[in-house]
Design a protein around this motif. Structure first.
Motif, PDB file in Angstrom:
ATOM      1  N   PHE A 210     143.859  48.246  72.291  1.00 41.59           N
ATOM      2  CA  PHE A 210     143.043  49.363  72.801  1.00 41.59           C
ATOM      3  C   PHE A 210     141.654  49.406  72.156  1.00 41.59           C
ATOM      4  N   ALA A 211     141.147  48.253  71.779  1.00 41.74           N
ATOM      5  CA  ALA A 211     139.893  48.191  71.022  1.00 41.74           C
ATOM      6  C   ALA A 211     138.682  48.622  71.833  1.00 41.74           C
ATOM      7  N   ASP A 212     138.767  48.575  73.169  1.00 39.43           N
ATOM      8  CA  ASP A 212     137.602  48.891  73.990  1.00 39.43           C
ATOM      9  C   ASP A 212     137.567  50.348  74.450  1.00 39.43           C
ATOM     10  N   LEU A 213     138.473  51.185  73.967  1.00 33.44           N
ATOM     11  CA  LEU A 213     138.436  52.602  74.332  1.00 33.44           C
ATOM     12  C   LEU A 213     137.230  53.277  73.705  1.00 33.44           C
ATOM     13  N   ALA A 214     136.671  54.261  74.420  1.00 35.58           N
ATOM     14  CA  ALA A 214     135.481  54.969  73.950  1.00 35.58           C
ATOM     15  C   ALA A 214     135.587  56.438  74.333  1.00 35.58           C
ATOM     16  N   ARG A 215     134.719  57.246  73.769  1.00 36.67           N
ATOM     17  CA  ARG A 215     134.690  58.678  74.055  1.00 36.67           C
ATOM     18  C   ARG A 215     134.576  58.916  75.558  1.00 36.67           C
ATOM     19  N   GLY A 216     135.421  59.782  76.066  1.00 40.69           N
ATOM     20  CA  GLY A 216     135.389  60.130  77.486  1.00 40.69           C
ATOM     21  C   GLY A 216     136.348  59.355  78.346  1.00 40.69           C
ATOM     22  N   ASP A 217     136.912  58.271  77.843  1.00 43.98           N
ATOM     23  CA  ASP A 217     137.898  57.525  78.624  1.00 43.98           C
ATOM     24  C   ASP A 217     139.167  58.361  78.815  1.00 43.98           C
ATOM     25  N   LEU A 218     139.821  58.149  79.935  1.00 43.10           N
ATOM     26  CA  LEU A 218     141.062  58.853  80.256  1.00 43.10           C
ATOM     27  C   LEU A 218     142.242  57.916  80.057  1.00 43.10           C
ATOM     28  N   VAL A 219     143.284  58.432  79.416  1.00 43.56           N
ATOM     29  CA  VAL A 219     144.520  57.680  79.206  1.00 43.56           C
ATOM     30  C   VAL A 219     145.628  58.391  79.971  1.00 43.56           C
ATOM     31  N   PHE A 220     146.350  57.625  80.777  1.00 50.05           N
ATOM     32  CA  PHE A 220     147.391  58.205  81.624  1.00 50.05           C
ATOM     33  C   PHE A 220     148.774  57.709  81.215  1.00 50.05           C
ATOM     34  N   TRP A 221     149.720  58.637  81.267  1.00 53.12           N
ATOM     35  CA  TRP A 221     151.138  58.341  81.204  1.00 53.12           C
ATOM     36  C   TRP A 221     151.764  58.857  82.496  1.00 53.12           C
ATOM     37  N   LYS A 222     153.015  58.630  82.692  1.00 57.07           N
ATOM     38  CA  LYS A 222     153.710  59.211  83.835  1.00 57.07           C
ATOM     39  C   LYS A 222     153.687  60.730  83.684  1.00 57.07           C
ATOM     40  N   GLY A 223     152.919  61.407  84.550  1.00 58.06           N
ATOM     41  CA  GLY A 223     152.849  62.859  84.529  1.00 58.06           C
ATOM     42  C   GLY A 223     151.968  63.452  83.447  1.00 58.06           C
ATOM     43  N   HIS A 224     151.108  62.649  82.821  1.00 53.65           N
ATOM     44  CA  HIS A 224     150.291  63.191  81.738  1.00 53.65           C
ATOM     45  C   HIS A 224     148.958  62.452  81.653  1.00 53.65           C
ATOM     46  N   VAL A 225     147.953  63.163  81.126  1.00 54.70           N
ATOM     47  CA  VAL A 225     146.637  62.557  80.925  1.00 54.70           C
ATOM     48  C   VAL A 225     146.003  63.163  79.674  1.00 54.70           C
ATOM     49  N   GLY A 226     145.257  62.336  78.953  1.00 55.85           N
ATOM     50  CA  GLY A 226     144.497  62.790  77.793  1.00 55.85           C
ATOM     51  C   GLY A 226     143.104  62.198  77.828  1.00 55.85           C
ATOM     52  N   ILE A 227     142.213  62.791  77.046  1.00 54.52           N
ATOM     53  CA  ILE A 227     140.814  62.384  76.981  1.00 54.52           C
ATOM     54  C   ILE A 227     140.543  61.804  75.590  1.00 54.52           C
ATOM     55  N   MET A 228     139.907  60.656  75.535  1.00 52.64           N
ATOM     56  CA  MET A 228     139.557  60.078  74.242  1.00 52.64           C
ATOM     57  C   MET A 228     138.357  60.803  73.642  1.00 52.64           C
ATOM     58  N   LEU A 229     138.526  61.285  72.405  1.00 54.58           N
ATOM     59  CA  LEU A 229     137.417  61.870  71.659  1.00 54.58           C
ATOM     60  C   LEU A 229     136.540  60.790  71.033  1.00 54.58           C
ATOM     61  N   ASP A 230     137.185  59.717  70.648  1.00 52.15           N
ATOM     62  CA  ASP A 230     136.511  58.537  70.108  1.00 52.15           C
ATOM     63  C   ASP A 230     137.459  57.363  70.350  1.00 52.15           C
ATOM     64  N   ALA A 231     137.272  56.284  69.669  1.00 54.14           N
ATOM     65  CA  ALA A 231     138.069  55.084  69.943  1.00 54.14           C
ATOM     66  C   ALA A 231     139.536  55.222  69.559  1.00 54.14           C
ATOM     67  N   THR A 232     139.880  56.222  68.742  1.00 54.02           N
ATOM     68  CA  THR A 232     141.250  56.304  68.226  1.00 54.02           C
ATOM     69  C   THR A 232     141.917  57.663  68.388  1.00 54.02           C
ATOM     70  N   THR A 233     141.176  58.683  68.842  1.00 48.06           N
ATOM     71  CA  THR A 233     141.699  60.049  68.849  1.00 48.06           C
ATOM     72  C   THR A 233     141.665  60.638  70.254  1.00 48.06           C
ATOM     73  N   LEU A 234     142.748  61.330  70.585  1.00 47.99           N
ATOM     74  CA  LEU A 234     142.951  61.908  71.909  1.00 47.99           C
ATOM     75  C   LEU A 234     142.818  63.424  71.816  1.00 47.99           C
ATOM     76  N   ILE A 235     142.297  64.051  72.870  1.00 46.81           N
ATOM     77  CA  ILE A 235     142.411  65.494  73.036  1.00 46.81           C
ATOM     78  C   ILE A 235     143.166  65.727  74.335  1.00 46.81           C
ATOM     79  N   HIS A 236     144.181  66.564  74.279  1.00 46.04           N
ATOM     80  CA  HIS A 236     144.966  66.818  75.489  1.00 46.04           C
ATOM     81  C   HIS A 236     145.714  68.140  75.372  1.00 46.04           C
ATOM     82  N   ALA A 237     145.950  68.762  76.535  1.00 39.17           N
ATOM     83  CA  ALA A 237     146.846  69.911  76.624  1.00 39.17           C
ATOM     84  C   ALA A 237     148.246  69.341  76.751  1.00 39.17           C
ATOM     85  N   ASN A 238     149.125  69.708  75.843  1.00 39.17           N
ATOM     86  CA  ASN A 238     150.418  69.025  75.821  1.00 39.17           C
ATOM     87  C   ASN A 238     151.559  69.969  75.460  1.00 39.17           C
ATOM     88  N   GLY A 239     152.745  69.615  75.932  1.00 39.89           N
ATOM     89  CA  GLY A 239     153.922  70.416  75.690  1.00 39.89           C
ATOM     90  C   GLY A 239     154.530  70.231  74.316  1.00 39.89           C
TER      91      GLY A 239
END
Length: 269
Positions: A210-239
């Motif tokens: 995941f070395a090419d991830l950057a701020r603003g990229d979206l990461v998806f799972w089955k039924g879920h999505v998060g926003i990259m704050l930087d190359a290694t940290t996610l912000i997401h509303a989660n259960g």
């Protein structure tokens, strides 16, 4: 008629314009108060009303084309175009331009308003609405003035409670966070995570580890999505935390993978 070919019905009608009047209107999948929450719409959102019966209205959002049932008390006739939008996480509506008056509705970030005037009381500036109500002028921005960074908008919502189907600063889900943050930055995406996974920006390969991830990229799972704050940290509303929170991507992948598998895709808006 716009739903023809999308839903099954004995007949189709053209619908008539309406607007959300409630601060937050719950949109349900069936015309019952115990029906599950599909999404929400905020005060000022324009909709098309297709059917009305027994206190429930079948509507479609003009913004993202989402459909569902809302209580008839949540709607009003459509008036003039919105002039301003709430630009802070939450604010109050007052019956007049004075913060010492009993507050009325509490409004979320992204709520659209029609401002008709201005007033000042004891050095505080207010925007006046057609109803005679008032909001704090510093808490709104003209329609068309967009945030420069949608991720920064999402960060303003840290700590917001998780709510399945929620779209506001009072309660929000994973795709609602993406949609609201992007909307405030002038970038429209569809409502649900599967829709966003198919249409938001461009799909890309994040590379080895995941070395090419950057701020603003979206990461998806089955039924879920998060926003990259930087190359290694996610912000997401989660259960898991039941709120909007930061989480190292690696920890999120390990934790979510236990039940739902690994990421299913990456998109760059």
């Amino acid at each position: 008629m716009r739903l023809e070919g999308q839903v099954e019905a004995a007949r189709f009608v053209a619908g008539r314009p309406a607007r959300i009047a409630a601060a937050i209107a719950d949109v349900r999948g069936a015309p019952r108060p115990d029906a599950g929450l599909s999404t929400q719409m905020m005060r000022g959102e324009d909709v098309v009303l297709f059917d009305e019966a027994e206190g429930w209205c079948w509507i479609q959002s003009e913004r993202d084309r989402y459909v569902g049932y809302v209580a008839d008390t949540a709607l009003e006739p459509r008036g003039g175009a919105a002039t301003h939008v709430v630009s802070v996480p939450r604010t109050f509506v007052y019956p007049g331009p004075d913060m010492k008056l009993p507050r009325g509705d509490a409004l979320s970030l992204g709520t659209e308003l029609v401002v008709t005037g201005a007033a000042e009381t004891r050095g505080t500036a207010y925007a006046l609405l057609a109803s005679g109500e008032a909001v704090i002028a510093r808490h709104i921005a003209p329609v068309g003035r967009h945030a420069a960074d949608y991720v920064a908008v999402a960060e303003e919502l840290l700590g917001t409670p998780y709510l399945w189907g929620g779209v506001s600063a009072f309660g929000i889900d994973c795709s609602g966070l993406v949609q609201l943050a992007m909307h405030m930055a002038g970038r429209e995406v569809l409502r649900d995570s599967d829709m966003q996974a198919a249409t938001a920006g461009e799909a890309f390969d994040p590379g080895l580890d995941f070395a090419d991830l950057a701020r603003g990229d979206l990461v998806f799972w089955k039924g879920h999505v998060g926003i990259m704050l930087d190359a290694t940290t996610l912000i997401h509303a989660n259960g898991h935390t039941m709120m909007v929170s930061r989480e190292p991507l690696r920890e999120a992948i390990d934790r979510i993978g236990y039940l739902y598998g690994g990421p299913t895709g990456f998109r760059r808006p």
